[in-house]
Design a protein around this motif. Structure first.
Motif, PDB file in Angstrom:
ATOM      1  N   ARG A   1       0.819  -1.221   0.000  1.00  0.00           N
ATOM      2  CA  ARG A   1       0.000   0.000   0.000  1.00  0.00           C
ATOM      3  C   ARG A   1       0.850   1.267   0.000  1.00  0.00           C
ATOM      4  NH1 ARG A   1      -5.320   1.309   1.969  1.00  0.00           N
ATOM      5  NH2 ARG A   1      -5.637   3.488   1.392  1.00  0.00           N
TER       6      ARG A   1
ATOM      7  N   ALA B   1       1.159   3.666   2.201  1.00  0.00           N
ATOM      8  CA  ALA B   1       0.116   4.666   2.393  1.00  0.00           C
ATOM      9  C   ALA B   1       0.649   6.026   2.808  1.00  0.00           C
ATOM     10  CB  ALA B   1      -0.887   4.163   3.431  1.00  0.00           C
ATOM     11  N   HIS B   2       1.579   6.068   3.736  1.00  0.00           N
ATOM     12  CA  HIS B   2       2.043   7.347   4.265  1.00  0.00           C
ATOM     13  C   HIS B   2       3.055   7.979   3.309  1.00  0.00           C
ATOM     14  CE1 HIS B   2       3.789  10.309   7.015  1.00  0.00           C
ATOM     15  NE2 HIS B   2       2.692  10.155   7.742  1.00  0.00           N
TER      16      HIS B   2
ATOM     17  N   ARG C   1       2.758  17.077   0.732  1.00  0.00           N
ATOM     18  CA  ARG C   1       1.333  17.312   0.951  1.00  0.00           C
ATOM     19  C   ARG C   1       1.063  18.253   2.129  1.00  0.00           C
ATOM     20  NH1 ARG C   1      -1.304  11.228   0.534  1.00  0.00           N
ATOM     21  NH2 ARG C   1      -0.178  10.530  -1.328  1.00  0.00           N
TER      22      ARG C   1
ATOM     23  N   VAL D   1      -5.256   6.158  11.231  1.00  0.00           N
ATOM     24  CA  VAL D   1      -6.335   5.845  10.298  1.00  0.00           C
ATOM     25  C   VAL D   1      -6.176   4.382   9.889  1.00  0.00           C
ATOM     26  CG1 VAL D   1      -7.353   6.349   8.041  1.00  0.00           C
ATOM     27  CG2 VAL D   1      -6.411   8.206   9.429  1.00  0.00           C
TER      28      VAL D   1
ATOM     29  N   LEU E   1      -6.446   1.267   7.656  1.00  0.00           N
ATOM     30  CA  LEU E   1      -6.507   1.049   6.212  1.00  0.00           C
ATOM     31  C   LEU E   1      -6.850  -0.391   5.863  1.00  0.00           C
ATOM     32  CD1 LEU E   1      -3.189   2.936   5.452  1.00  0.00           C
ATOM     33  CD2 LEU E   1      -5.498   3.847   5.239  1.00  0.00           C
TER      34      LEU E   1
ATOM     35  N   ARG F   1      -4.238  13.404   5.123  1.00  0.00           N
ATOM     36  CA  ARG F   1      -4.492  13.545   3.685  1.00  0.00           C
ATOM     37  C   ARG F   1      -4.251  12.228   2.929  1.00  0.00           C
ATOM     38  NH1 ARG F   1      -1.995  18.730   1.016  1.00  0.00           N
ATOM     39  NH2 ARG F   1      -3.846  18.395  -0.268  1.00  0.00           N
ATOM     40  N   LEU F   2      -4.516  11.110   3.588  1.00  0.00           N
ATOM     41  CA  LEU F   2      -4.236   9.816   2.993  1.00  0.00           C
ATOM     42  C   LEU F   2      -5.000   9.574   1.690  1.00  0.00           C
ATOM     43  CD1 LEU F   2      -4.114   7.430   6.088  1.00  0.00           C
ATOM     44  CD2 LEU F   2      -2.221   8.090   4.615  1.00  0.00           C
ATOM     45  N   GLU F   3      -6.236   9.995   1.642  1.00  0.00           N
ATOM     46  CA  GLU F   3      -7.061   9.695   0.471  1.00  0.00           C
ATOM     47  C   GLU F   3      -6.941  10.751  -0.627  1.00  0.00           C
ATOM     48  OE1 GLU F   3      -8.294   6.790   0.411  1.00  0.00           O
ATOM     49  OE2 GLU F   3      -7.711   6.424   2.487  1.00  0.00           O
ATOM     50  N   GLU F   4      -6.110  11.758  -0.403  1.00  0.00           N
ATOM     51  CA  GLU F   4      -5.964  12.812  -1.411  1.00  0.00           C
ATOM     52  C   GLU F   4      -4.806  12.498  -2.341  1.00  0.00           C
ATOM     53  OE1 GLU F   4      -5.935  16.744   0.248  1.00  0.00           O
ATOM     54  OE2 GLU F   4      -7.092  16.110   2.004  1.00  0.00           O
TER      55      GLU F   4
END
Length: 329
Positions: free
Chosen positions: A249, A251-252, A300, A313, A315, A325-328
């Motif tokens: 993923r 993610a960060h 970001r 958060v 996931l 702002r993970l989903e941006e």
């Protein structure tokens, strides 16, 4: 009636470490939470200065003078924060042990290696000198020191770097600890020796059912060696989860930056290729932003990133990241 489940071998809750500096006390680690069960493997990754080694030293009760610890560290249910030094000494080398990243500083240059490997056996298990010597030979043979019986009276400088690291592993494993902490155990070794040492540690952990906390800045080492991974930056865990989930993923933004900056075989031959790098440098502890520790270096970053440390958060199963702002995009 079903029996109550056993607590994790290692349970760290809201761990915070502060250090004295010329600019006052600064936070070095904060909001650190994780668990490690018997037989599990956990990796800590991040740049130098992210808090990985300080976390390991806190778990061993070896923090530098003036350091202050808050929160909780429990080993098999026993609280370690605030433990008297005499009780720490009964745990170190016995229930918990550490392999340090530089064996020449971990080994005493004025004592033969046989005496150093045998010492924890005499201290914690009450073995006689003869019994401890025999066990030391077996341990050194197990970690791959050829002709161990004839080399017990040799000194650290008479061994290669890879051999010295194997000796420190033998010392750490002498009393069969429940928890093994390996702090950058392959840093000073070439690629071939790195693989040999990692395979040795993994084999011994599986063989003895120990829990392993492996600290590294090398993504490839972590990816192939541990079941779960914590990504640290600025003293906080910014992403955590099963190793496969974290690496798939990414993610960060900090995890993405680490992954993008890893060396790639053959990439340097591409005309104009430049290895991507995370902008800026790791700030001094006193200069960490008040909110997300990665704010400022992160592409970001917005004003809200400096307000507070982002909440975790989720996931996926056991996979979390701290970013607003993970989903941006």
């Amino acid at each position: 009636m079903a029996a109550d489940p056993q607590p994790p071998l290692l349970q760290v809750q809201n761990l915070a470490i502060t250090l004295p500096t010329q600019r006052g006390r600064v936070r070095a680690v904060h909001a650190l939470d994780f668990t490690l069960a018997q037989g599990q493997t956990l990796g800590l990754i991040g740049e130098s200065g992210s808090g990985k080694s300080l976390t390991a030293l806190a778990l061993m009760g070896l923090l530098p003078e003036g350091a202050e610890v808050a929160g909780s560290i429990r080993l098999a249910g026993q609280e370690l924060v605030g433990l008297p030094e005499a009780q720490w000494c009964r745990l170190r080398g016995n229930r918990m042990a550490m392999v340090f990243q530089e064996p020449m500083t971990a080994l005493n240059p004025v004592h033969p290696i046989g005496r150093q490997v045998a010492e924890p056996l005499r201290l914690h298990q009450g073995l006689s000198a003869r019994q401890a010597r025999a066990e030391a030979i077996a341990l050194l043979e197990r970690v791959g020191i050829a002709g161990a019986a004839g080399r017990l009276d040799a000194y650290p400088h008479q061994f290669s770097g890879g051999q010295r690291q194997r000796i420190t592993i033998a010392m750490a494993l002498a009393c069969g600890p429940d928890l093994l902490i390996a702090d950058e155990p392959t840093t000073a070794l070439d690629v071939t020796l790195q693989q040999q040492v990692l395979e040795l540690v993994q084999g011994l952990v599986a063989e003895r059912g120990m829990a392993l906390l492996l600290i590294s800045h090398d993504l490839a080492v972590i990816a192939g060696a541990v079941q779960r991974t914590l990504v640290m930056y600025g003293g906080a865990v910014v992403e955590a989860g099963p190793t496969r989930a974290v690496f798939e993923r990414l993610a960060h933004p900090y995890t993405q930056g680490l992954f993008a900056a890893r060396p790639q075989l053959g990439a340097g031959r591409v005309p104009g290729f430049r290895l991507p790098a995370i902008a800026g440098t790791v700030p001094e502890l006193a200069d960490l932003p008040p909110g997300c520790p990665f704010a400022g270096r992160c592409p970001r970053t917005i004003a809200a990133c400096n307000a507070a440390l982002p909440a975790p958060v989720m996931l996926g199963p056991e996979h979390m990241a701290r970013c607003i702002r993970l989903e941006e995009p």
